[in-house]
Write an enzyme that holds these catalytic residues in place. Structure first.
Site, PDB file in Angstrom:
ATOM      1  N   ASP A   1      -4.838   3.520  -1.630  1.00 28.13           N
ATOM      2  CA  ASP A   1      -5.656   4.041  -0.859  1.00 28.13           C
ATOM      3  C   ASP A   1      -6.222   5.228  -1.201  1.00 28.13           C
ATOM      4  OD1 ASP A   1      -5.943   1.665   1.082  1.00 28.13           O
ATOM      5  OD2 ASP A   1      -3.668   2.110   1.482  1.00 28.13           O
TER       6      ASP A   1
ATOM      7  N   SER B   1       0.958  -1.245   0.096  1.00 26.82           N
ATOM      8  CA  SER B   1      -0.079   0.084  -0.059  1.00 26.82           C
ATOM      9  C   SER B   1       0.794   1.176  -0.127  1.00 26.82           C
ATOM     10  CB  SER B   1      -0.882  -0.025   1.343  1.00 26.82           C
ATOM     11  OG  SER B   1      -1.278   1.284   1.551  1.00 26.82           O
TER      12      SER B   1
ATOM     13  N   HIS C   1      -1.460  -1.378  -4.378  1.00 23.69           N
ATOM     14  CA  HIS C   1      -2.573  -0.910  -3.716  1.00 23.69           C
ATOM     15  C   HIS C   1      -2.731   0.735  -3.140  1.00 23.69           C
ATOM     16  CE1 HIS C   1      -6.024  -2.021  -0.820  1.00 23.69           C
ATOM     17  NE2 HIS C   1      -5.608  -0.927  -0.101  1.00 23.69           N
TER      18      HIS C   1
ATOM     19  N   MET D   1     -11.330  -5.415   5.874  1.00 30.01           N
ATOM     20  CA  MET D   1     -10.552  -4.667   6.588  1.00 30.01           C
ATOM     21  C   MET D   1     -10.047  -5.270   8.048  1.00 30.01           C
ATOM     22  SD  MET D   1      -9.833  -1.978   5.074  1.00 30.01           S
ATOM     23  CE  MET D   1      -8.726  -1.508   6.158  1.00 30.01           C
TER      24      MET D   1
ATOM     25  N   ASP E   1      -6.413  -6.197   4.702  1.00 32.39           N
ATOM     26  CA  ASP E   1      -5.819  -5.059   4.667  1.00 32.39           C
ATOM     27  C   ASP E   1      -5.848  -4.344   5.970  1.00 32.39           C
ATOM     28  OD1 ASP E   1      -4.895  -2.366   3.950  1.00 32.39           O
ATOM     29  OD2 ASP E   1      -6.780  -1.974   2.610  1.00 32.39           O
TER      30      ASP E   1
HETATM   31  C1  DX5 Z   1      -6.250   1.879   5.934  1.00 34.05           C
HETATM   32  C2  DX5 Z   1      -5.636   1.470   4.418  1.00 34.05           C
HETATM   33  C3  DX5 Z   1      -4.722   0.312   4.292  1.00 34.05           C
HETATM   34  C4  DX5 Z   1      -3.314   0.687   4.951  1.00 34.05           C
HETATM   35  C5  DX5 Z   1      -2.620  -0.290   5.604  1.00 34.05           C
HETATM   36  O1  DX5 Z   1      -7.287   2.275   5.795  1.00 34.05           O
HETATM   37  O2  DX5 Z   1      -6.669   0.730   3.650  1.00 34.05           O
HETATM   38  O3  DX5 Z   1      -4.395  -0.057   3.029  1.00 34.05           O
HETATM   39  O4  DX5 Z   1      -2.490   1.425   3.955  1.00 34.05           O
HETATM   40  O5  DX5 Z   1      -1.688   0.071   6.387  1.00 34.05           O
HETATM   41  P1  DX5 Z   1      -0.762  -0.996   7.171  1.00 34.05           P
HETATM   42  O6  DX5 Z   1      -0.186  -2.285   6.305  1.00 34.05           O
HETATM   43  O7  DX5 Z   1       0.383  -0.048   7.666  1.00 34.05           O
HETATM   44  O8  DX5 Z   1      -1.827  -1.259   8.496  1.00 34.05           O
HETATM   45 ZN    ZN Z   2      -6.302  -0.122   1.756  1.00 34.00          ZN
END
Ligand code: DX5
Ligand code: ZN
Length: 223
Positions: free
Chosen positions: A39, A12, A37, A141, A179
């Site tokens: 966001d 991400s 990915h 999530m 995620d």
């Molecule tokens: C959070 C995002 C994620 C985020 C994950 O709302 O959807 O994609 O980047 O980050 P990490 O892996 O650091 O938890």
């Molecule tokens: Zn995400």
């Protein structure tokens, strides 16, 4: 026995260095990522604001990998066209933001893009009952959306297992993406209960290692 397909890693860019985003995307690509990915946050569905379609179009030039666009926005149906045009390969919307989810999914597919639906930690799997067979991807999530670097919510293991059982029962090859809070410690545990795509932000871009070392560490944890 049929061997299961290789688990995909989706760094991400939320935790990447935005001042050199293109290079970081290229670095992740070279390091063996499977998806990039992205966001997207609108300051309404979640408090933060991140990037929009122009940034997707910009990073499109830095990788041939599928761009996995995660829309954490209200009323995503009004934005999916611009993300498709910008070069998104997968567009995932939140079920909590879509009173007319069937229509949104059809719209995404009509644009020639794969369609995903995401569930917040508090949203039950059963909300997907009627839509599951039309999806290319389900995103669970595993933290509350809106921020990188949070801790994995343990209760989500059961949710992933429950979705895996339902997908298998229906004979669906839908991707099951997780995620939030994914690290080399958590990765084998989510894969064991059926995840097929792992998103990782902080563990890839803020680990104190190179992107390549970080991705290799997650890959190696899967055995
Ligand atoms: C959070 C995002 C994620 C985020 C994950 O709302 O959807 O994609 O980047 O980050 P990490 O892996 O650091 O938890
Ligand atoms: Zn995400």
């Amino acid at each position: 026995m049929e061997s299961s397909p290789r688990v995909k890693l989706a760094p991400s860019i939320l935790s990447a260095d935005f001042s050199r985003l293109g290079e970081q995307v290229a670095e992740a690509t070279k390091a063996g990522a499977d998806y990039i990915h992205v966001d997207v946050m609108d300051g309404h569905f979640v408090p933060s604001i991140t990037v929009g379609a122009p940034v997707v179009a910009a990073i499109r030039h830095w990788t041939d990998l599928p761009l996995d666009v995660h829309l954490m926005v209200e009323a995503p149906e009004s934005q999916v066209d611009q993300f498709a045009q910008a070069g998104a390969d997968i567009i995932t919307v939140h079920i909590e933001a879509c009173p007319h989810i069937q229509r949104v999914v059809q719209k995404i597919k009509g644009l020639g893009v794969k369609a995903g639906v995401s569930l917040n930690p508090g949203t039950p799997v059963s909300t997907l009952n009627e839509i599951l067979s039309s999806l290319d991807l389900v995103l669970v999530m595993t933290v509350h959306p809106g921020l990188g670097g949070q801790a994995f919510i343990e209760a989500m293991l059961d949710k992933v297992a429950c979705l895996r059982a339902e997908l298998d029962r229906r004979g669906l090859a839908t991707e099951l993406e997780v995620d939030g809070g994914i690290t080399a410690e958590v990765a084998p545990r989510v894969v064991r209960v059926g995840a097929t795509v792992l998103v990782a932000g902080a563990a890839v871009f803020k680990s104190g290692q190179t992107v390549k070392e970080a991705l290799e560490k997650i890959r190696a944890s899967l055995g």
